[in-house]
Write an enzyme that holds these catalytic residues in place. Structure first.
Site, short mmCIF file in Angstrom:
data_model
loop_
_atom_site.label_atom_id
_atom_site.label_comp_id
_atom_site.label_asym_id
_atom_site.label_seq_id
_atom_site.Cartn_x
_atom_site.Cartn_y
_atom_site.Cartn_z
N ASP A 93 22.06 121.16 -15.38
CA ASP A 93 21.65 120.66 -14.04
C ASP A 93 20.46 120.49 -14.01
O ASP A 93 19.56 121.06 -14.65
CB ASP A 93 22.53 121.76 -13.20
CG ASP A 93 22.18 121.60 -11.77
OD1 ASP A 93 22.27 120.44 -11.48
OD2 ASP A 93 21.55 122.44 -11.31
N ASP A 95 18.38 120.27 -10.35
CA ASP A 95 17.84 121.11 -9.25
C ASP A 95 18.23 122.64 -9.31
O ASP A 95 19.29 123.11 -9.50
CB ASP A 95 18.50 120.69 -7.93
CG ASP A 95 17.86 119.17 -7.51
OD1 ASP A 95 16.74 119.00 -7.66
OD2 ASP A 95 18.88 118.37 -7.31
N LYS A 226 30.84 115.98 -13.71
CA LYS A 226 30.13 116.65 -14.62
C LYS A 226 30.67 117.12 -16.01
O LYS A 226 30.54 117.10 -16.92
CB LYS A 226 29.27 117.97 -13.98
CG LYS A 226 28.18 117.54 -13.15
CD LYS A 226 27.45 118.71 -12.58
CE LYS A 226 26.40 118.50 -11.88
NZ LYS A 226 25.26 119.45 -11.87
N ASP A 249 23.21 126.29 -11.70
CA ASP A 249 23.19 127.31 -10.62
C ASP A 249 24.38 127.14 -9.67
O ASP A 249 24.64 128.44 -9.10
CB ASP A 249 21.86 127.30 -10.13
CG ASP A 249 21.59 126.14 -9.41
OD1 ASP A 249 21.28 126.31 -8.13
OD2 ASP A 249 21.50 124.93 -9.71
N ASN A 252 28.97 123.26 -8.28
CA ASN A 252 29.35 121.96 -8.69
C ASN A 252 29.10 121.99 -10.30
O ASN A 252 29.51 120.97 -10.92
CB ASN A 252 28.63 120.98 -8.00
CG ASN A 252 27.14 121.06 -8.15
OD1 ASN A 252 26.43 122.01 -8.05
ND2 ASN A 252 26.33 119.70 -8.37
#
Length: 302
Positions: A93, A95, A226, A249, A252
């Protein structure tokens, strides 16, 4: 009779010098207390990371026992089979994982609506809101923003400690590294190049006449997408998801984290930390390298 499968307990401190031989000895004593036969400690980085191979005890019981022993210390831990530790595929991921912030929140800061956007982001990342609806709402509030503002937001992006080392070390070892984000390709394409990812997947803003319209191109990259990317990338490499590592984190990220052979919640939101197979709560992103058995001497770009 088949010999017991060899497992490895990896201990990684948040900082150099925090993992002492005495602490490792405490962990080894806990292993022995569970009836495990533990091997001599292998130091991956003096004072920072160590492996203790063992057999004869259930990995889940070992992880629980060692967490109790280390409860007051800034040390992350992982228990895994000795075979197949170094993964051939990385999905990360962006962000609050590869970068330190939520890029959409920082974009909102430039038009003085960060607080309201960040509040929606936080709830979505903890699984309290539908991700797709929350993304549409946040981007909708940015309608009319000049496209040039994206460059201003990107100028403030900072990599999380250890991010580039994680990616470049795995890539140098032959792993395919993929950045997969529910954010936006304006940012992922640049961060991917910065860190050395082989590919990136994300959403796109709809831009007309040099301004954001407030819409997102469809389909939106959700948690299910994802997971699909993980499965597709693994299939392309002719490997099973067990040979992949996924790290993130937010809520999603959870399906891909749970599907990967090494699935890690990095500074995970509560719902993610509770459900992820592995957590990094204290150390930087190089902890994920130590968990795979990389020694610091193997790190690239450290």
């Amino acid at each position: 009779m088949t010999a017991p499968a060899l497992q490895v307990l990896t201990l990684v401190a948040a900082e150099d010098g925090l993992l002492s031989p005495a602490i490792v000895a405490e962990a080894t004593a806990a292993l022995n207390g569970l009836g495990a036969a533990a091997a001599e400690t292998a130091w991956l980085a003096d004072g920072r990371a160590a492996d203790v191979a063992f057999s004869g005890a259930a990995p889940e019981a070992v992880a629980a026992a060692i967490r109790r022993v280390l409860a007051e210390r800034a040390i992350d831990l992982h228990v895994a089979p000795a075979a197949g530790r170094k993964k051939r595929l990385l999905l990360a991921d962006m962000d609050s994982t590869i970068v330190t912030t939520e890029t959409l929140d920082e974009l909102a800061a430039l038009v003085s609506i960060k607080d309201e956007i960040a509040a929606i982001t936080a709830r979505a990342m903890n699984g309290e809101l539908n991700f797709e609806a929350a993304l549409k709402e946040r981007v909708g509030r940015l309608a009319g923003l000049e496209e040039a503002t994206l460059a201003e937001a990107y100028a403030d992006v900072r990599l999380s400690p250890g991010a580039e080392t994680l990616v470049r070390t795995m890539a140098a070892s032959g792993a395919r590294c993929v950045l997969v984000s529910g954010g936006f390709r304006y940012f992922t394409s640049r961060v991917a190049q910065w860190c050395g990812f082989h590919a990136d997947y994300a959403n796109d803003f709809v831009i007309e006449a040099g301004r954001l319209t407030g819409a997102v191109t469809l389909p939106i990259l959700t948690k299910d997408v994802k997971l699909q990317i993980l499965e597709a990338e693994a299939a392309t490499l002719a490997i099973q998801p067990a040979a992949a590592m996924a790290i993130g984190d937010g809520a999603n990220d959870l399906p891909m984290i749970q599907a990967a052979g090494l699935g890690i919640a990095y500074r995970g939101k509560p719902v993610v930390a509770a459900a992820a197979p592995v957590r990094i709560d204290h150390g930087d992103l190089t902890t994920a390298l130590y968990f795979q058995g990389y020694a610091r001497a193997e790190f690239v770009g450290a």
